[in-house]
Structures are given as structure tokens and as C-alpha cells.
Scaffold this motif. Structure first.
Motif, PDB file in Angstrom:
ATOM      1  N   SER A   1     -11.012   6.083   8.580  1.00  0.00           N
ATOM      2  CA  SER A   1      -9.768   5.742   7.887  1.00  0.00           C
ATOM      3  C   SER A   1      -9.963   4.725   6.762  1.00  0.00           C
ATOM      4  N   ILE A   2     -11.148   4.172   6.664  1.00  0.00           N
ATOM      5  CA  ILE A   2     -11.368   3.077   5.711  1.00  0.00           C
ATOM      6  C   ILE A   2     -11.139   3.516   4.268  1.00  0.00           C
ATOM      7  N   LEU A   3     -11.733   4.629   3.855  1.00  0.00           N
ATOM      8  CA  LEU A   3     -11.597   5.058   2.467  1.00  0.00           C
ATOM      9  C   LEU A   3     -10.149   5.340   2.100  1.00  0.00           C
ATOM     10  N   ALA A   4      -9.407   5.955   3.005  1.00  0.00           N
ATOM     11  CA  ALA A   4      -7.996   6.250   2.743  1.00  0.00           C
ATOM     12  C   ALA A   4      -7.178   4.969   2.628  1.00  0.00           C
ATOM     13  N   ASN A   5      -7.475   3.992   3.477  1.00  0.00           N
ATOM     14  CA  ASN A   5      -6.762   2.708   3.418  1.00  0.00           C
ATOM     15  C   ASN A   5      -7.004   1.999   2.091  1.00  0.00           C
ATOM     16  N   VAL A   6      -8.240   2.053   1.624  1.00  0.00           N
ATOM     17  CA  VAL A   6      -8.564   1.406   0.344  1.00  0.00           C
ATOM     18  C   VAL A   6      -7.964   2.188  -0.814  1.00  0.00           C
ATOM     19  N   ALA A   7      -8.076   3.506  -0.776  1.00  0.00           N
ATOM     20  CA  ALA A   7      -7.553   4.341  -1.855  1.00  0.00           C
ATOM     21  C   ALA A   7      -6.042   4.177  -2.010  1.00  0.00           C
ATOM     22  N   SER A   8      -5.348   3.928  -0.897  1.00  0.00           N
ATOM     23  CA  SER A   8      -3.892   3.787  -0.929  1.00  0.00           C
ATOM     24  C   SER A   8      -3.434   2.394  -1.342  1.00  0.00           C
ATOM     25  N   GLY A   9      -4.361   1.422  -1.329  1.00  0.00           N
ATOM     26  CA  GLY A   9      -3.985   0.054  -1.654  1.00  0.00           C
ATOM     27  C   GLY A   9      -3.614  -0.774  -0.446  1.00  0.00           C
ATOM     28  N   TYR A  10      -3.711  -0.204   0.739  1.00  0.00           N
ATOM     29  CA  TYR A  10      -3.417  -0.963   1.955  1.00  0.00           C
ATOM     30  C   TYR A  10      -4.481  -2.024   2.203  1.00  0.00           C
ATOM     31  N   ALA A  11      -5.692  -1.754   1.735  1.00  0.00           N
ATOM     32  CA  ALA A  11      -6.775  -2.740   1.762  1.00  0.00           C
ATOM     33  C   ALA A  11      -7.402  -2.790   0.376  1.00  0.00           C
ATOM     34  N   ASP A  12      -7.941  -3.943   0.024  1.00  0.00           N
ATOM     35  CA  ASP A  12      -8.552  -4.100  -1.293  1.00  0.00           C
ATOM     36  C   ASP A  12      -9.961  -3.544  -1.352  1.00  0.00           C
ATOM     37  N   ILE A  13     -10.674  -3.592  -0.217  1.00  0.00           N
ATOM     38  CA  ILE A  13     -12.082  -3.220  -0.218  1.00  0.00           C
ATOM     39  C   ILE A  13     -12.474  -2.689   1.156  1.00  0.00           C
TER      40      ILE A  13
ATOM     41  N   LEU B   1       1.343  -0.152  -0.462  1.00  0.00           N
ATOM     42  CA  LEU B   1       1.206  -1.590  -0.601  1.00  0.00           C
ATOM     43  C   LEU B   1       0.253  -1.918  -1.735  1.00  0.00           C
ATOM     44  N   ALA B   2       0.486  -3.001  -2.431  1.00  0.00           N
ATOM     45  CA  ALA B   2      -0.333  -3.366  -3.579  1.00  0.00           C
ATOM     46  C   ALA B   2      -1.578  -4.115  -3.155  1.00  0.00           C
ATOM     47  N   ALA B   3      -2.680  -3.866  -3.894  1.00  0.00           N
ATOM     48  CA  ALA B   3      -3.932  -4.564  -3.606  1.00  0.00           C
ATOM     49  C   ALA B   3      -3.844  -6.009  -4.076  1.00  0.00           C
ATOM     50  N   CYS B   4      -4.567  -6.896  -3.371  1.00  0.00           N
ATOM     51  CA  CYS B   4      -4.562  -8.330  -3.684  1.00  0.00           C
ATOM     52  C   CYS B   4      -3.127  -8.839  -3.828  1.00  0.00           C
ATOM     53  N   LYS B   5      -2.288  -8.450  -2.877  1.00  0.00           N
ATOM     54  CA  LYS B   5      -0.884  -8.834  -2.962  1.00  0.00           C
ATOM     55  C   LYS B   5      -0.708 -10.294  -2.562  1.00  0.00           C
ATOM     56  N   THR B   6       0.509 -10.791  -2.711  1.00  0.00           N
ATOM     57  CA  THR B   6       0.818 -12.170  -2.368  1.00  0.00           C
ATOM     58  C   THR B   6       1.448 -12.235  -0.986  1.00  0.00           C
ATOM     59  N   ASP B   7       0.964 -13.146  -0.170  1.00  0.00           N
ATOM     60  CA  ASP B   7       1.511 -13.364   1.173  1.00  0.00           C
ATOM     61  C   ASP B   7       2.903 -13.980   1.028  1.00  0.00           C
ATOM     62  N   ASP B   8       3.917 -13.282   1.568  1.00  0.00           N
ATOM     63  CA  ASP B   8       5.301 -13.747   1.417  1.00  0.00           C
ATOM     64  C   ASP B   8       5.536 -15.101   2.074  1.00  0.00           C
ATOM     65  N   ASN B   9       4.748 -15.416   3.091  1.00  0.00           N
ATOM     66  CA  ASN B   9       4.958 -16.662   3.823  1.00  0.00           C
ATOM     67  C   ASN B   9       4.314 -17.871   3.151  1.00  0.00           C
ATOM     68  N   THR B  10       3.258 -17.636   2.396  1.00  0.00           N
ATOM     69  CA  THR B  10       2.509 -18.767   1.836  1.00  0.00           C
ATOM     70  C   THR B  10       2.418 -18.752   0.314  1.00  0.00           C
ATOM     71  N   ASP B  11       2.881 -17.675  -0.317  1.00  0.00           N
ATOM     72  CA  ASP B  11       2.730 -17.492  -1.767  1.00  0.00           C
ATOM     73  C   ASP B  11       1.264 -17.517  -2.177  1.00  0.00           C
ATOM     74  N   GLU B  12       0.384 -17.170  -1.250  1.00  0.00           N
ATOM     75  CA  GLU B  12      -1.054 -17.163  -1.506  1.00  0.00           C
ATOM     76  C   GLU B  12      -1.529 -15.724  -1.644  1.00  0.00           C
ATOM     77  N   LYS B  13      -2.343 -15.465  -2.657  1.00  0.00           N
ATOM     78  CA  LYS B  13      -2.878 -14.117  -2.839  1.00  0.00           C
ATOM     79  C   LYS B  13      -3.859 -13.808  -1.710  1.00  0.00           C
ATOM     80  N   THR B  14      -3.793 -12.575  -1.208  1.00  0.00           N
ATOM     81  CA  THR B  14      -4.673 -12.168  -0.120  1.00  0.00           C
ATOM     82  C   THR B  14      -5.734 -11.201  -0.617  1.00  0.00           C
ATOM     83  N   PHE B  15      -6.875 -11.219   0.054  1.00  0.00           N
ATOM     84  CA  PHE B  15      -7.961 -10.267  -0.197  1.00  0.00           C
ATOM     85  C   PHE B  15      -8.210  -9.561   1.128  1.00  0.00           C
ATOM     86  N   THR B  16      -7.792  -8.284   1.196  1.00  0.00           N
ATOM     87  CA  THR B  16      -7.798  -7.565   2.462  1.00  0.00           C
ATOM     88  C   THR B  16      -9.006  -6.648   2.578  1.00  0.00           C
TER      89      THR B  16
END
Length: 298
Positions: free
Chosen positions: A98-110, A36-51
Motif C-alpha cells: 500500500s505504500i506507493l498508493a499512499n504516497v501517490a495519493s498524497g496521504y504520505a509524503d515519502i 490529503l495534501a503532502a507536507c500539510k500543516t498540523d491543525d493542532n500545532t500549526d507545524e508542517k508535517t513530513f509523513t
């Protein structure tokens, strides 16, 4: 402190290599599953997310309130940054390891979970500038008098070295307390092989086990230590001596230079205008209104 023994595949080197391999495998696995891409766009709102990937409870930096919302110093910093960029804040409460792996993969931004920078963590992740200076402290039962005469870290460690295998020293898995108790060459922690080291999913669980008579001491970051002791209403106490000195920062995906620059600029601004001090004062001194944020269920 002890000197590192330079010989092929010493136990220390083998342990370090296993930790690095495990972390890299976790990153690859997460990347393969999520993509998944970091700071992706929410498909429902077209709003950029910060995860944000975090781990609770780690009061006062992140914890879940009685209303089910996420509170804490880190959460308010995250919310401020998201608002400054016009992003929708998404908070995911996951296992600390699991936090570092989630961020490294792009599942979370930070990753925001009271983390310190280490060479091992820099293998898979970048980090922001630091924002808080912390230390490890020891929690013991209120009736434990063994440390009453201690005046510095060396004297606390001298007592810890008198413990036996019947004495359990506890910590939250994957934290500095973990490495301090078990020993870690990179951090120059000798460890306490004389005692029995035991890891828990949270420091809160470790303290509860101590109250139940199964643990001699818990090593944890100073701010959470104070909160944990307060919650036990006099059953435990914190030995008010810093055993380490370290600085917290936030984990980022390697190569995400735009987010790194933007977040560092935000940190610099809230340090300069007093916002960061005000946030910290809320959680240490009760000065101001704490704000909670919804936690994602996925």
C-alpha cells in the motif's frame, strides 16, 4: 536469462498488465478516499508535517523496537531531513503493497521501505536519488547442505532449478525477492517454476514458516537476511552469495518536484559529510546510539 516473447497477450504481458492495472486502481482508490495534501500543516500545532509511509519489520532499515518506537536507517534519514526543514516527523507503519498508493495519493509524503526503482513503480511514483546498494540472498535451514559448494549466483540458481513442487521458495509480497522467485520480464528474472512460490506479508513470517518445516528457502534483501538469521540463533543460515544487484531509493508523489529537489539535496549533503555512513554503521556495526521515533496510530 530468457528472451521476452513478442506476441499479443502472452502470459508475461498479461501478468504485467494486471499488475499495472491493480496498482493504478489502488492509487485511484486511495486518492478518492484520502485527498490529503503532502507536507500539510498540523491543525493542532500549526507545524508542517513530513509523513513517512513504511513497513516493518525490515531490520535494519525500519523496525519497531521493544519500546514501541520506530528505528532503522531509513527512519534516521527521515528524521534528519524533517529536522533540517523544521517539519514534524509522522511515521505510518502500513502494508508494504500500500505504500506507493499512499504516497501517490498524497496521504504520505515519502515511501521508505528498502525500495528499488522499477519501470512498474515509475508508472505511479517518482523516486529520489539512490542511497544504498543491496542484493537478494537466500536463507535456508542450517542443516541444508545443498548449497555448500556454491561459489556464485549461477551455481546457486543451478541448485534452485533442481527443486520440485514439493519445495517451497518464499518471499515477502511485492518485493524484488517476489519477482526473482516467480520471474519477471522487466527485471529479466527467469524465476523458478519448478518449485512452489509462496508469498508472505513479511520475510520474518517466511523464515518462521521455514523453521517450522514448511519452506525450503527464503529470498530476501541481504541486510534483513543477516538480521533474520541472527534472530533465529543458528537455526537458519544465509547463503552469502548475491543473487541480484540493486539500489534503494525513496518513493515520492509524481510531480512533487520541490520535495524531490529538497530531499535529493539532503541526501547529497549527508553522503558528503559522512552522516549517512555513520547511520549505516549504527545498524551494521553497532557504532553509535540508535534513535527511535513514535509511530502514528492512524
Amino acid at each position: 536469462m530468457f528472451m521476452r516473447i513478442m506476441e499479443p497477450f502472452t502470459r508475461t504481458e498479461d501478468k504485467k498488465m494486471k499488475k499495472l492495472i491493480a496498482l493504478l486502481l489502488a492509487v485511484c482508490c486511495a486518492a478518492g478516499c484520502m485527498m490529503l495534501a503532502a507536507c500539510k500543516t498540523d491543525d493542532n500545532t500549526d507545524e508542517k508535517t513530513f509523513t513517512v509511509a513504511t513497513n516493518t519489520p525490515f531490520d535494519p532499515f525500519e523496525y519497531i523496537g521493544t519500546d514501541g518506537l520506530a528505528y532503522g536507517i531509513d527512519m534516521e534519514i527521515a528524521a534528519g531531513f524533517a529536522a533540517s526543514k523544521g517539519y514534524k516527523l509522522v511515521i505510518r507503519d502500513i502494508d508494504f503493497k500500500s505504500i506507493l498508493a499512499n504516497v501517490a495519493s498524497g496521504y504520505a509524503d515519502i515511501g521508505m521501505a528498502g525500495m528499488t526503482i522499477s519501470d512498474e513503480r515509475l508508472v505511479t511514483n517518482d523516486f529520489t536519488e539512490t542511497y544504498y546498494t543491496a542484493s537478494q540472498k537466500l536463507i535456508v535451514l542450517a542443516t541444508d547442505t545443498a548449497f555448500d559448494g556454491c561459489t556464485d549466483a549461477a551455481s546457486v540458481e543451478a541448485v534452485l532449478k533442481t527443486l520440485t513442487k514439493e519445495d517451497v521458495l518464499a518471499f515477502q509480497n511485492g518485493t524484488t525477492g517476489n519477482w526473482y522467485v516467480e520471474g519477471d520480464a522487466d527485471w529479466e528474472f527467469e524465476g523458478f517454476a519448478n518449485a512452489t512460490a509462496k508469498g508472505y506479508e513479511s520475510a520474518q513470517q517466511a523464515v518462521m514458516d521455514m523453521v517450522n518445516g514448511n519452506v525450503r528457502g527464503v529470498v530476501v534483501d541481504d541486510a534483513p537476511a543477516s538480521m533474520l538469521a541472527k534472530a533465529q540463533n543458528g537455526k537458519v543460515k544465509v547463503i552469502d552469495i548475491a543473487l541480484t544487484s540493486e539500489e534503494y531509493a525513496f518513493a515520492l508523489q509524481k510531480g512533487n518536484d520541490t520535495l524531490k529537489a529538497d530531499f535529493n539535496a539532503y541526501l547529497a549533503s549527508i553522503k558528503a559529510d559522512g552522516t549517512l555512513d555513520a547511520i549505516i554503521a549504527k545498524y551494521f556495526g553497532g557504532e553509535g546510539t540508535k534513535v527511535g521515533y513514535p509511530v502514528s496510530d492512524n
